[in-house]
Design a protein around this motif. Structure first.
Motif, PDB file in Angstrom:
ATOM      1  N   PHE A 199      16.354  -0.124  -2.062  1.00 55.89           N
ATOM      2  CA  PHE A 199      16.299   1.303  -1.766  1.00 55.89           C
ATOM      3  C   PHE A 199      17.507   2.024  -2.359  1.00 55.89           C
ATOM      4  O   PHE A 199      17.386   3.095  -2.960  1.00 55.89           O
ATOM      5  CB  PHE A 199      16.266   1.492  -0.245  1.00 55.89           C
TER       6      PHE A 199
ATOM      7  N   GLN B 198      12.399   2.475  -5.271  1.00 57.86           N
ATOM      8  CA  GLN B 198      12.077   2.921  -3.916  1.00 57.86           C
ATOM      9  C   GLN B 198      10.750   2.335  -3.445  1.00 57.86           C
ATOM     10  O   GLN B 198      10.626   1.894  -2.298  1.00 57.86           O
ATOM     11  CB  GLN B 198      12.017   4.444  -3.838  1.00 57.86           C
TER      12      GLN B 198
ATOM     13  N   PHE C 224      14.116   6.855   5.365  1.00 56.43           N
ATOM     14  CA  PHE C 224      15.423   6.225   5.590  1.00 56.43           C
ATOM     15  C   PHE C 224      16.002   6.635   6.947  1.00 56.43           C
ATOM     16  O   PHE C 224      16.610   5.828   7.646  1.00 56.43           O
ATOM     17  CB  PHE C 224      16.379   6.639   4.462  1.00 56.43           C
TER      18      PHE C 224
ATOM     19  N   SER D 281      11.306  -1.143  -2.439  1.00 58.88           N
ATOM     20  CA  SER D 281      12.058  -1.263  -1.185  1.00 58.88           C
ATOM     21  C   SER D 281      11.157  -1.067   0.024  1.00 58.88           C
ATOM     22  O   SER D 281      11.270  -1.783   1.027  1.00 58.88           O
ATOM     23  CB  SER D 281      13.215  -0.254  -1.158  1.00 58.88           C
TER      24      SER D 281
ATOM     25  N   TYR E 254      11.567   9.338   0.810  1.00 57.55           N
ATOM     26  CA  TYR E 254      12.974   9.022   1.052  1.00 57.55           C
ATOM     27  C   TYR E 254      13.377   9.346   2.495  1.00 57.55           C
ATOM     28  O   TYR E 254      14.244   8.685   3.075  1.00 57.55           O
ATOM     29  CB  TYR E 254      13.851   9.816   0.081  1.00 57.55           C
TER      30      TYR E 254
END
Length: 411
Positions: free
Chosen positions: A319, A295, A237, A298, A234
């Motif tokens: 996402f 996720q 991002f 994405s 994550y």
């Protein structure tokens, strides 16, 4: 509307924290732009940027564990206010001195105290909320944070070239507003709800340390593995995504990234109430599994979307849906599976594991970005997320077996 009526019946403190999170994140302009600041303003390459972020993250690791112990030992409201005051001072100072690695380090010291208060903040939400309302409470808090983030990345993108220092100052002042709200309107936040989940009644008293609780729970261990790999990926991002966009659009990458980040927040605001309501009867573990799958999809989409604006928006949509599923689950899941006296510590341990894995993923993707190219970096991120997907499959079975009394017929 029924979508918003689901948030009725929470404590007054829940709504104060919701509004405070809006204001805080409205001023959170630095973190979405940190990679661009290091890369574009200070001249660090992808590997150097990753190294700086990783070293910073290593410094933050003790704050997660210390914060958990402090949250369980001291009054959570006082911990939050004390840490906020120090953060406000340091954030404002970092904006008033010339931009350099030193000013960034001043900012990071302020962020250290924000990290230190994190477990207290999460545990406080669980403490002030009845068990049957916790998922709604964490959903509302997450919603508030993203309402604030709708505008802040766009504003930060516009200020980036000429008035970056204002972003530092505004970040500090926004925390100040939240601190005042908590100080005046959040009353006694120590645990008020005596009824505990079946799992706590069965196994809470004899466990003396958080490590023993984790060791004795297969489901918790699997969840921590799934969470750490998910959160590690994550982190792309705020790291790999801006590097991707700034490489594709060297002149206005910061503005484009700010717009895409804002789309992320708009989707959260529009769909968090919908997903929370529609998926209410779905078990926490299945919702978490869905989040990790989205996720992975994405990141695969980002891999295929270099330089294609429409592709970026498809990727960020996937996402964000995954982010919604996981974000509304984490706090509730942990609060229901450890004794109440250990909530701060379990949040600290999971934050520690997540921060550590974030450093690993950023370091690996940074090296791949510099030496092999963007596609390899995104492929690495997909692989990290797939570890989390695999772990959640085992979690679904292990959790129901271990915490069967937390499951209802409706689920």
């Amino acid at each position: 509307m029924k979508l918003f009526a689901q948030y009725k019946g929470l404590k007054k403190e829940n709504y104060i924290l919701f509004f405070g999170r809006i204001v805080t994140n409205l001023g959170a302009m630095i973190w979405p732009m940190m990679t661009l600041i290091l890369n574009k303003k200070l001249g660090l390459n992808a590997t150097q940027t990753a190294l700086f972020i990783i070293v910073s993250g290593v410094m933050f690791l003790p704050a997660n564990l210390w914060g958990g112990h402090i949250a369980d030992r001291f009054h959570k409201k006082k911990v939050i206010i004390f840490c906020d005051i120090l953060s406000i001072i340091l954030f404002v100072v970092s904006g008033l001195i010339p931009l350099s690695l030193f000013s960034i380090c001043v900012l990071l010291v302020g962020a250290f105290f924000q990290t230190l208060e994190g477990p207290a903040y999460q545990a406080m939400v669980a403490d002030i909320t009845p068990q049957d309302k916790r998922e709604k409470a964490f959903s509302l808090l997450y919603l508030g944070g993203n309402i604030g983030l709708i505008l802040s990345p766009v504003i930060a993108g516009l200020l980036f070239n000429e008035y970056l220092w204002l972003c530092f100052v505004i970040s500090g002042l926004s925390i100040c507003v939240s601190t005042v709200l908590i100080g005046f309107f959040v009353n006694d936040v120590e645990r008020k709800h005596e009824e505990e989940p079946a799992s706590e009644k069965e196994k809470g008293a004899q466990d003396e340390t958080i490590w023993k609780i984790i060791k004795n729970s297969r489901a918790l261990m699997i969840f921590i593995v799934a969470l750490s790999f998910y959160q590690g990926a994550y982190a792309q991002f705020g790291y790999l995504m801006p590097l991707d966009i700034s490489k594709a659009y060297p002149e206005n990458g910061s503005v484009i990234y700010g717009m895409i980040t804002s789309v992320n927040c708009v989707i959260v605001v529009l769909f968090t109430p919908v997903i929370t309501m529609v998926m209410e009867k779905v078990t926490l573990t299945k919702k978490y599994a869905l989040g990790t799958i989205f996720q992975a999809l994405s990141f695969a989409s980002f891999l295929l979307s270099f330089g294609v604006i429409a592709g970026y928006y498809v990727s960020i949509t996937l996402f964000t849906v995954g982010e919604i599923f996981t974000s509304i689950v984490i706090g509730t899941y942990l609060s229901e599976r450890v004794p109440a006296d250990f909530r701060g510590r379990i949040y600290g341990v999971t934050s520690f594991a997540s921060a550590f894995m974030s450093g690993v993923v950023e370091w690996g993707s940074g090296l791949l970005f510099d030496y092999y190219g963007l596609s390899y970096a995104w492929a690495f991120s997909v692989c990290m997320t797939m570890v989390s997907v695999a772990a959640t499959v085992f979690l679904i079975v292990a959790d129901r077996k271990e915490f069967g009394k937390l499951y209802t017929v409706g689920e």
